[in-house]
Design a protein around this motif. Structure first.
Motif, short mmCIF file in Angstrom:
data_model
loop_
_atom_site.label_atom_id
_atom_site.label_comp_id
_atom_site.label_asym_id
_atom_site.label_seq_id
_atom_site.Cartn_x
_atom_site.Cartn_y
_atom_site.Cartn_z
N GLN A 442 -4.68 4.34 -3.33
CA GLN A 442 -3.52 5.22 -3.23
C GLN A 442 -3.19 5.51 -1.77
O GLN A 442 -2.01 5.59 -1.39
CB GLN A 442 -3.77 6.53 -3.99
N TYR A 445 -1.32 2.60 -0.50
CA TYR A 445 0.08 2.66 -0.95
C TYR A 445 0.89 3.64 -0.10
O TYR A 445 2.02 3.35 0.31
CB TYR A 445 0.13 3.11 -2.41
N ASN A 446 0.32 4.80 0.16
CA ASN A 446 1.03 5.83 0.93
C ASN A 446 1.34 5.35 2.34
O ASN A 446 2.43 5.59 2.86
CB ASN A 446 0.20 7.12 0.99
N LYS A 447 0.38 4.65 2.94
CA LYS A 447 0.61 4.15 4.29
C LYS A 447 1.64 3.02 4.29
O LYS A 447 2.43 2.88 5.22
CB LYS A 447 -0.72 3.68 4.91
N MET A 448 1.62 2.19 3.25
CA MET A 448 2.64 1.14 3.13
C MET A 448 4.03 1.76 3.05
O MET A 448 4.99 1.27 3.68
CB MET A 448 2.37 0.29 1.89
N LYS A 449 4.14 2.84 2.27
CA LYS A 449 5.43 3.51 2.14
C LYS A 449 5.85 4.12 3.47
O LYS A 449 7.03 4.04 3.87
CB LYS A 449 5.31 4.60 1.07
N LYS A 450 4.88 4.68 4.19
CA LYS A 450 5.17 5.32 5.48
C LYS A 450 5.72 4.30 6.48
O LYS A 450 6.68 4.60 7.20
CB LYS A 450 3.89 5.95 6.03
N TYR A 451 5.13 3.11 6.50
CA TYR A 451 5.53 2.10 7.48
C TYR A 451 6.52 1.09 6.92
O TYR A 451 6.83 0.09 7.56
CB TYR A 451 4.30 1.38 8.03
N LYS A 452 6.97 1.33 5.65
CA LYS A 452 7.98 0.48 5.01
C LYS A 452 7.51 -0.97 4.94
O LYS A 452 8.25 -1.92 5.28
CB LYS A 452 9.30 0.57 5.76
N GLN A 454 6.35 -4.27 2.87
CA GLN A 454 6.66 -4.87 1.59
C GLN A 454 5.62 -5.92 1.24
O GLN A 454 5.09 -6.60 2.09
CB GLN A 454 8.06 -5.53 1.63
#
Length: 455
Positions: A442, A445-452, A454
């Protein structure tokens, strides 16, 4: 390694048509013509002459011995095809070794063996022909791949397993990462180890000769053509290493695919299909996915070669290897030069660890060798390091400050790069990437969302 290279050179003397020594400017100092079909001048006429005047069809890029003078590293068992003129080509195995003392590169020595099927010299399956082919063996093993990197050691374990099978292998890695070492090691660990290993750099083949080099020619197929084996036939029973396959013209990739799939080769001008038993190891110094997107690598050939695939990480992504390799190369050059250098001082070590190493392990090796030529005491200091490396160290902090980056900006930028690297290494499997970085999925996932980022 140094003494192994000397022993390899002695082996090459046993079956040779030419021994030549040139100085560092490429002028001939010694010439022994046993059976040099490319030069009819005789040994007394060429002493002191520039190599490229005696062999005008060569260049700095195609001459084995001149490449050794440029790079300062030996080239062993390089299979080459020389186009002497439009009606005369020569296939040869060339090995060249640098001649050095502590302070300078003095020149290089080359030994060359003609592989053409001449009745008086190299009849196929004759004793001499077999002995010449026997020199085409691998000179490296997995023990020669020096690393403390967990990732690279895992790659070694995987390829040791793959070596026992006969599947084709595709190796991706930047220039200087050691792709050829892996190809040699795979061959040495395979059941084909007693058969030839033929290495061919696809970028070094002239476009007019590539088909004849790969597949061979038949007498009369074009003006001056003779019966000549291609490298697939020469490698029969063994391994063919196609380095920089990304440089091969797209139209030749179609013909290469046919040979790999059908396990037969047809010489130019011939109507017969010759059965071959060859394992292919290919390498590319560009990302295969980019090559496919840019239509420079045929998909069908890619999937035929990509049965087993590995990526050799660049040195900048395995920083833990830098100190270890420095110690290894210092020990190596202590033996080679008869020195007793004990190591690097703390500042020199820091500079080398901070540097990006675009030339990878090969560049690091040359850096240490260069320092041996300049050092006065027993410790390598910054003043013995190349000026361009020192300049990059000075420019790095200035560049970061001039960008206006705060500490938080730099930390986030670094974290983003680590996440991207983990995704690439795990083929964008988020669960594996999270385990690789030892964080909850999780959180990943949160860090992926933060840095956009894909997948």
């Amino acid at each position: 390694m140094y003494y192994e290279q000397l022993n390899q050179m002695k082996e090459n003397f046993k079956q040779t048509d030419l021994i030549c020594i040139v100085d560092k400017k490429g002028n001939i100092l010694y010439y022994n013509n046993y059976n040099d079909v490319c030069n009819k001048l005789g040994s007394n006429d060429v002493i002191g002459m520039p190599l490229l005047e005696v062999y005008p069809w060569l260049s700095n890029e195609t001459s084995t011995v001149l490449k050794v003078i440029e790079k300062g590293e030996p080239i062993v068992n390089e299979l080459q095809c020389y186009e002497v003129n439009k009606s005369f080509t020569v296939n040869a195995i060339n090995s060249a070794f640098p001649l050095k003392n502590k302070s300078d590169l003095l020149g290089a020595v080359i030994v060359s063996t003609n592989l053409d099927e001449k009745p008086h010299k190299m009849k196929k399956n004759s004793r001499i022909h077999k002995e010449a082919l026997a020199t085409l063996h691998a000179k490296y093993t997995f023990n020669d791949i020096v690393t403390v990197s967990e990732g690279l050691n895992l790659t070694k374990i995987q390829l040791k397993k793959a070596a026992l099978k006969d599947s084709n292998i595709l190796i991706y890695g930047e220039t200087g990462t050691g792709k050829e070492l892996f190809a040699h090691s795979i061959h040495n660990d395979s059941s084909r180890r007693n058969f030839p290993l033929v290495a061919q750099n696809c970028a070094a083949i002239p476009s007019t000769l590539i088909e004849s080099i790969l597949f061979g020619t038949t007498k009369g197929s074009f003006t001056g053509a003779e019966d000549k084996q291609g490298i697939f036939e020469i490698a029969d029973g063994g391994t063919l290493f196609l380095d920089e396959i990304n440089s091969m013209p797209i139209e030749m990739q179609v013909k290469l695919l046919r040979v790999i799939e059908e396990r037969t080769v047809r010489r130019i001008g011939d109507h017969r299909d010759i059965p071959i038993n060859v394992r292919v190891i290919a390498s590319t110094n560009e990302n295969p996915m980019n090559l496919l997107k840019e239509k420079r690598f045929r998909e069908d050939l890619f999937y035929r070669l990509n049965v087993v695939s590995v990526e050799i990480p660049p040195l900048r992504k395995r920083k833990e290897d830098i100190d270890y390799l420095c110690s290894y190369f210092i020990n190596y050059y202590n033996q080679a030069f008869g020195e007793n250098i004990t190591g690097l001082d703390s500042e020199a070590r820091k500079i080398l660890n901070n540097y990006g190493w675009p030339g990878n392990v090969r560049e690091l090796r040359n850096c240490i060798e260069g320092a041996f030529n300049l050092v006065d005491g027993s410790i390598i200091t910054p003043k013995e390091l190349p000026t361009y490396i020192l300049a990059s160290e000075e420019d790095a902090p200035i560049k970061k400050l001039s960008d206006g980056n705060s500490l938080m900006d730099l930390v986030e930028q670094y974290e983003k790069e680590i996440l991207k690297d983990a995704l690439v290494k795990t083929h964008f499997n988020i669960a594996k990437a999270a385990r690789l970085l030892a964080i909850p999925r999780q959180s990943f996932y949160n860090k992926m969302k933060k840095y956009k980022l894909q997948t």
